[in-house]
Scaffold this motif. Structure first.
Motif, PDB file in Angstrom:
ATOM      1  N   ARG A   1       0.838  -1.194   0.000  1.00 23.86           N
ATOM      2  CA  ARG A   1       0.000   0.000   0.000  1.00 23.86           C
ATOM      3  C   ARG A   1       0.870   1.240   0.000  1.00 23.86           C
ATOM      4  NH1 ARG A   1      -1.732   2.532   4.978  1.00 23.86           N
ATOM      5  NH2 ARG A   1      -3.923   2.240   4.481  1.00 23.86           N
ATOM      6  N   ARG A   2       0.304   2.323  -0.545  1.00 23.60           N
ATOM      7  CA  ARG A   2       0.922   3.642  -0.464  1.00 23.60           C
ATOM      8  C   ARG A   2      -0.089   4.552   0.188  1.00 23.60           C
ATOM      9  NH1 ARG A   2       1.296   5.835  -5.911  1.00 23.60           N
ATOM     10  NH2 ARG A   2      -0.819   6.569  -5.490  1.00 23.60           N
ATOM     11  N   SER A   3       0.331   5.286   1.197  1.00 21.66           N
ATOM     12  CA  SER A   3      -0.605   6.175   1.869  1.00 21.66           C
ATOM     13  C   SER A   3       0.124   7.401   2.380  1.00 21.66           C
ATOM     14  CB  SER A   3      -1.318   5.465   3.030  1.00 21.66           C
ATOM     15  OG  SER A   3      -0.383   5.033   4.000  1.00 21.66           O
ATOM     16  N   SER A   4      -0.660   8.419   2.711  1.00 19.09           N
ATOM     17  CA  SER A   4      -0.139   9.645   3.297  1.00 19.09           C
ATOM     18  C   SER A   4      -1.000  10.004   4.489  1.00 19.09           C
ATOM     19  CB  SER A   4      -0.158  10.794   2.280  1.00 19.09           C
ATOM     20  OG  SER A   4       0.686  10.523   1.179  1.00 19.09           O
ATOM     21  N   GLY A   5      -0.370  10.378   5.578  1.00 22.25           N
ATOM     22  CA  GLY A   5      -1.124  10.761   6.765  1.00 22.25           C
ATOM     23  C   GLY A   5      -0.283  10.648   8.012  1.00 22.25           C
ATOM     24  N   THR A   6      -0.769  11.239   9.074  1.00 21.56           N
ATOM     25  CA  THR A   6      -0.030  11.154  10.332  1.00 21.56           C
ATOM     26  C   THR A   6      -0.097   9.759  10.946  1.00 21.56           C
ATOM     27  OG1 THR A   6      -1.932  12.073  11.539  1.00 21.56           O
ATOM     28  CG2 THR A   6      -0.220  13.615  10.824  1.00 21.56           C
ATOM     29  N   SER A   7      -0.992   8.908  10.435  1.00 23.55           N
ATOM     30  CA  SER A   7      -0.967   7.499  10.837  1.00 23.55           C
ATOM     31  C   SER A   7       0.393   6.892  10.541  1.00 23.55           C
ATOM     32  CB  SER A   7      -2.033   6.713  10.073  1.00 23.55           C
ATOM     33  OG  SER A   7      -3.296   6.833  10.650  1.00 23.55           O
ATOM     34  N   ASP A   8       0.872   7.113   9.317  1.00 23.33           N
ATOM     35  CA  ASP A   8       2.140   6.530   8.893  1.00 23.33           C
ATOM     36  C   ASP A   8       3.288   7.066   9.738  1.00 23.33           C
ATOM     37  OD1 ASP A   8       1.339   5.229   6.000  1.00 23.33           O
ATOM     38  OD2 ASP A   8       0.236   7.067   6.403  1.00 23.33           O
ATOM     39  N   ALA A   9       3.290   8.378   9.953  1.00 24.73           N
ATOM     40  CA  ALA A   9       4.341   8.980  10.779  1.00 24.73           C
ATOM     41  C   ALA A   9       4.336   8.387  12.179  1.00 24.73           C
ATOM     42  CB  ALA A   9       4.154  10.495  10.836  1.00 24.73           C
ATOM     43  N   THR A  10       3.154   8.127  12.713  1.00 23.22           N
ATOM     44  CA  THR A  10       3.042   7.557  14.058  1.00 23.22           C
ATOM     45  C   THR A  10       3.661   6.175  14.130  1.00 23.22           C
ATOM     46  OG1 THR A  10       1.058   8.840  14.533  1.00 23.22           O
ATOM     47  CG2 THR A  10       1.379   6.826  15.819  1.00 23.22           C
ATOM     48  N   ALA A  11       3.357   5.331  13.150  1.00 24.15           N
ATOM     49  CA  ALA A  11       3.936   3.989  13.133  1.00 24.15           C
ATOM     50  C   ALA A  11       5.453   4.042  13.023  1.00 24.15           C
ATOM     51  CB  ALA A  11       3.339   3.184  11.980  1.00 24.15           C
ATOM     52  N   ILE A  12       5.959   4.971  12.226  1.00 25.01           N
ATOM     53  CA  ILE A  12       7.406   5.123  12.087  1.00 25.01           C
ATOM     54  C   ILE A  12       8.030   5.526  13.421  1.00 25.01           C
ATOM     55  CG2 ILE A  12       9.173   6.589  11.026  1.00 25.01           C
ATOM     56  CD1 ILE A  12       7.409   6.516   8.465  1.00 25.01           C
ATOM     57  N   VAL A  13       7.402   6.447  14.134  1.00 23.29           N
ATOM     58  CA  VAL A  13       7.927   6.868  15.438  1.00 23.29           C
ATOM     59  C   VAL A  13       7.824   5.723  16.448  1.00 23.29           C
ATOM     60  CG1 VAL A  13       7.598   8.461  17.370  1.00 23.29           C
ATOM     61  CG2 VAL A  13       7.527   9.310  15.018  1.00 23.29           C
ATOM     62  N   ALA A  14       6.768   4.929  16.368  1.00 21.31           N
ATOM     63  CA  ALA A  14       6.662   3.764  17.251  1.00 21.31           C
ATOM     64  C   ALA A  14       7.815   2.803  16.990  1.00 21.31           C
ATOM     65  CB  ALA A  14       5.323   3.071  17.057  1.00 21.31           C
ATOM     66  N   GLY A  15       8.175   2.635  15.707  1.00 22.56           N
ATOM     67  CA  GLY A  15       9.335   1.810  15.387  1.00 22.56           C
ATOM     68  C   GLY A  15      10.610   2.388  15.956  1.00 22.56           C
ATOM     69  N   ALA A  16      10.749   3.716  15.877  1.00 23.08           N
ATOM     70  CA  ALA A  16      11.923   4.376  16.458  1.00 23.08           C
ATOM     71  C   ALA A  16      11.982   4.130  17.960  1.00 23.08           C
ATOM     72  CB  ALA A  16      11.873   5.870  16.162  1.00 23.08           C
ATOM     73  N   ALA A  17      10.853   4.224  18.632  1.00 22.55           N
ATOM     74  CA  ALA A  17      10.809   3.966  20.071  1.00 22.55           C
ATOM     75  C   ALA A  17      11.221   2.525  20.374  1.00 22.55           C
ATOM     76  CB  ALA A  17       9.413   4.261  20.613  1.00 22.55           C
ATOM     77  N   ALA A  18      10.837   1.599  19.487  1.00 18.29           N
ATOM     78  CA  ALA A  18      11.224   0.198  19.682  1.00 18.29           C
ATOM     79  C   ALA A  18      12.736   0.022  19.578  1.00 18.29           C
ATOM     80  CB  ALA A  18      10.513  -0.679  18.657  1.00 18.29           C
ATOM     81  N   LEU A  19      13.379   0.731  18.664  1.00 17.75           N
ATOM     82  CA  LEU A  19      14.832   0.657  18.555  1.00 17.75           C
ATOM     83  C   LEU A  19      15.495   1.123  19.851  1.00 17.75           C
ATOM     84  CD1 LEU A  19      15.512   2.081  14.966  1.00 17.75           C
ATOM     85  CD2 LEU A  19      15.211  -0.303  15.667  1.00 17.75           C
ATOM     86  N   ILE A  20      14.998   2.248  20.381  1.00 16.70           N
ATOM     87  CA  ILE A  20      15.583   2.795  21.611  1.00 16.70           C
ATOM     88  C   ILE A  20      15.344   1.849  22.779  1.00 16.70           C
ATOM     89  CG2 ILE A  20      15.527   4.715  23.244  1.00 16.70           C
ATOM     90  CD1 ILE A  20      14.534   6.465  20.882  1.00 16.70           C
ATOM     91  N   ARG A  21      14.127   1.373  22.911  1.00 12.86           N
ATOM     92  CA  ARG A  21      13.804   0.507  24.056  1.00 12.86           C
ATOM     93  C   ARG A  21      14.574  -0.804  23.978  1.00 12.86           C
ATOM     94  NH1 ARG A  21       8.407   0.606  27.582  1.00 12.86           N
ATOM     95  NH2 ARG A  21       9.814   1.657  28.999  1.00 12.86           N
ATOM     96  N   SER A  22      14.866  -1.270  22.770  1.00  8.15           N
ATOM     97  CA  SER A  22      15.654  -2.487  22.628  1.00  8.15           C
ATOM     98  C   SER A  22      17.100  -2.257  23.041  1.00  8.15           C
ATOM     99  CB  SER A  22      15.601  -2.972  21.176  1.00  8.15           C
ATOM    100  OG  SER A  22      16.385  -4.125  20.982  1.00  8.15           O
ATOM    101  N   LYS A  23      17.680  -1.137  22.621  1.00 11.09           N
ATOM    102  CA  LYS A  23      19.077  -0.863  22.960  1.00 11.09           C
ATOM    103  C   LYS A  23      19.242  -0.479  24.429  1.00 11.09           C
ATOM    104  CE  LYS A  23      23.246   1.591  21.713  1.00 11.09           C
ATOM    105  NZ  LYS A  23      23.897   2.688  20.967  1.00 11.09           N
ATOM    106  N   TYR A  24      18.264   0.216  24.958  1.00 11.40           N
ATOM    107  CA  TYR A  24      18.326   0.664  26.360  1.00 11.40           C
ATOM    108  C   TYR A  24      17.131   0.081  27.125  1.00 11.40           C
ATOM    109  CZ  TYR A  24      21.426   4.152  24.227  1.00 11.40           C
ATOM    110  OH  TYR A  24      22.423   4.779  23.523  1.00 11.40           O
ATOM    111  N   PRO A  25      17.141  -1.222  27.383  1.00 17.00           N
ATOM    112  CA  PRO A  25      15.949  -1.881  27.941  1.00 17.00           C
ATOM    113  C   PRO A  25      15.558  -1.415  29.334  1.00 17.00           C
ATOM    114  CG  PRO A  25      17.827  -3.373  27.933  1.00 17.00           C
ATOM    115  CD  PRO A  25      18.231  -2.173  27.142  1.00 17.00           C
ATOM    116  N   ASN A  26      16.475  -0.790  30.045  1.00 18.72           N
ATOM    117  CA  ASN A  26      16.148  -0.347  31.401  1.00 18.72           C
ATOM    118  C   ASN A  26      15.669   1.101  31.460  1.00 18.72           C
ATOM    119  OD1 ASN A  26      16.900  -2.855  32.560  1.00 18.72           O
ATOM    120  ND2 ASN A  26      19.051  -2.259  32.471  1.00 18.72           N
ATOM    121  N   LEU A  27      15.617   1.775  30.317  1.00 15.86           N
ATOM    122  CA  LEU A  27      15.136   3.162  30.320  1.00 15.86           C
ATOM    123  C   LEU A  27      13.640   3.200  30.569  1.00 15.86           C
ATOM    124  CD1 LEU A  27      16.750   5.197  27.400  1.00 15.86           C
ATOM    125  CD2 LEU A  27      17.200   5.381  29.847  1.00 15.86           C
ATOM    126  N   PRO A  28      13.164   4.035  31.468  1.00 20.75           N
ATOM    127  CA  PRO A  28      11.712   4.229  31.609  1.00 20.75           C
ATOM    128  C   PRO A  28      11.129   4.805  30.324  1.00 20.75           C
ATOM    129  CG  PRO A  28      12.900   5.155  33.487  1.00 20.75           C
ATOM    130  CD  PRO A  28      13.927   4.817  32.455  1.00 20.75           C
TER     131      PRO A  28
END
Length: 358
Positions: free
Chosen positions: A229-256
């Motif tokens: 699919r191709r789409s435009s919207g803040t939905s997509d940006a949100t999922a991308i930021v959620a992925g970014a948060a997953a990268l951080i939480r994986s590297k720094y698992p003890n961070l609140p």
């Protein structure tokens, strides 16, 4: 919550990776040398998530909170949920084929709470968030605009209290005119969108609640029936930021959770007027910086920084509404056992209906 959606484009696995312009824009390959999201669970309350070939290895058994699914969140007749999940954690196929997510080793907890027409009920979203909290998800990615019903507010606040990173879409105009709920809730990471040039996407709702922005125009991801699919919207940006948060939480698992959010905002690339503004928030997310920067920990004692008086005019003040938002967020984070963000690294580079919309 997409302004433009083509849920069944003919692009096959050999082409779609090249169409995912946001990967190079955000330096995702470099970020993957530091973290790929291993050990992190991201809940995706949405239209369900189909087991796409580029995603199925990362798909957990989830839940249906509305009828019409398979009982485990793994059905989707709309494509929105499958697309959001793919942006977060698609693993692609061998030889660099297929769609790739920001956190390709993270796991997706799929939750069906929205019917195929994309219009759901706020309390169904609340039930999804309650399920995600009960299943100890690390992150909840909410690509939806809703009404703040009492149950939904209680569910979002419980997630924040449970040390879960809640990421939510600011909303798309003209359907939304102000930052939507739950993005407007203190303690939630509110996400706006930018285009291919890094400039504010014209549909992305602005407001004092916006925290960060990410690519939101012509975003390619997984769809139903093994397609893309191709789409435009803040939905997509949100999922991308959620992925970014997953990268951080994986590297720094003890961070609140509040510190994970702090890394996203503190290392964002400042856009627009210097400092925080209502279009870009603190700026465009920078995955590599968020994973490597020496960001002092939260807490006035640990940073040695004294909290400014509420009447002081900070350089990044966005007006009275921003001040009120900041004070409310301070209270929310303190209640969650954290503290307000006291350090930033700057770099230049009509009433809604009582339903959720996607």
């Amino acid at each position: 919550m997409g302004t433009q959606v083509d849920p069944g484009i003919g692009n096959g696995p050999a082409r779609v990776r090249g169409d995912q312009w946001h990967l190079d824009y955000l330096r995702v390959p470099a970020a993957h040398r530091l973290s790929e999201g291993q050990g992190v669970v991201v809940a995706v309350p949405d239209t369900g998530v189909e087991p796409h070939p580029d995603l199925r290895r990362n798909l957990l058994a989830g839940e249906d909170v509305i009828p019409g699914g398979t009982g485990n969140g793994q059905s989707d007749t709309n494509s929105h949920g499958t697309g959001m999940a793919g942006l977060i954690a698609a693993h692609g196929q061998p030889k660099n084929l297929g769609a790739l997510g920001v956190a390709p080793l993270a796991k997706i907890l799929p939750i069906l709470d929205t019917p195929p027409d994309g219009l759901g009920q706020p309390d169904d979203l609340a039930a999804s968030i309650e399920f995600a909290v009960a299943r100890h998800a690390d992150i909840i990615s909410v690509s939806a605009a809703s009404m703040p019903t009492p149950r939904l507010q209680a569910a979002v606040r419980a997630a924040v209290q449970a040390n879960i990173i809640v990421v939510a879409a600011a909303g798309n105009s003209p359907r939304e005119s102000v930052v939507s709920y739950p993005a407007s809730e203190p303690g939630v990471v509110a996400v706006g969108g930018v285009d291919r040039t890094g400039n504010h996407a014209d549909f992305s709702v602005s407001g004092p609640e916006v925290d960060v922005v990410a690519p939101a125009v012509d975003i390619y991801s997984t769809s139903t029936n093994g397609r893309y699919r191709r789409s435009s919207g803040t939905s997509d940006a949100t999922a991308i930021v959620a992925g970014a948060a997953a990268l951080i939480r994986s590297k720094y698992p003890n961070l609140p959770a509040v510190e994970v959010a702090h890394r996203l905002t503190a290392t964002a690339v400042d856009k627009g007027p210097p400092g925080r503004d209502d279009q870009y928030g603190y700026g465009v997310i920078d995955l590599v910086a968020a994973l490597t920067a020496d960001v002092p920990p939260l807490g006035f004692e640990s940073t040695g920084v004294t909290a400014p008086a509420p009447t002081a005019a900070a350089p990044d003040a966005g007006g009275d509404n921003s001040t009120a938002r900041g004070l409310a967020t301070l209270s929310a984070l303190l209640a969650a056992g954290g503290a307000y963000l006291v350090w930033r690294r700057r770099r230049r580079a009509d009433d809604p209906p009582p339903r959720i919309s996607r």
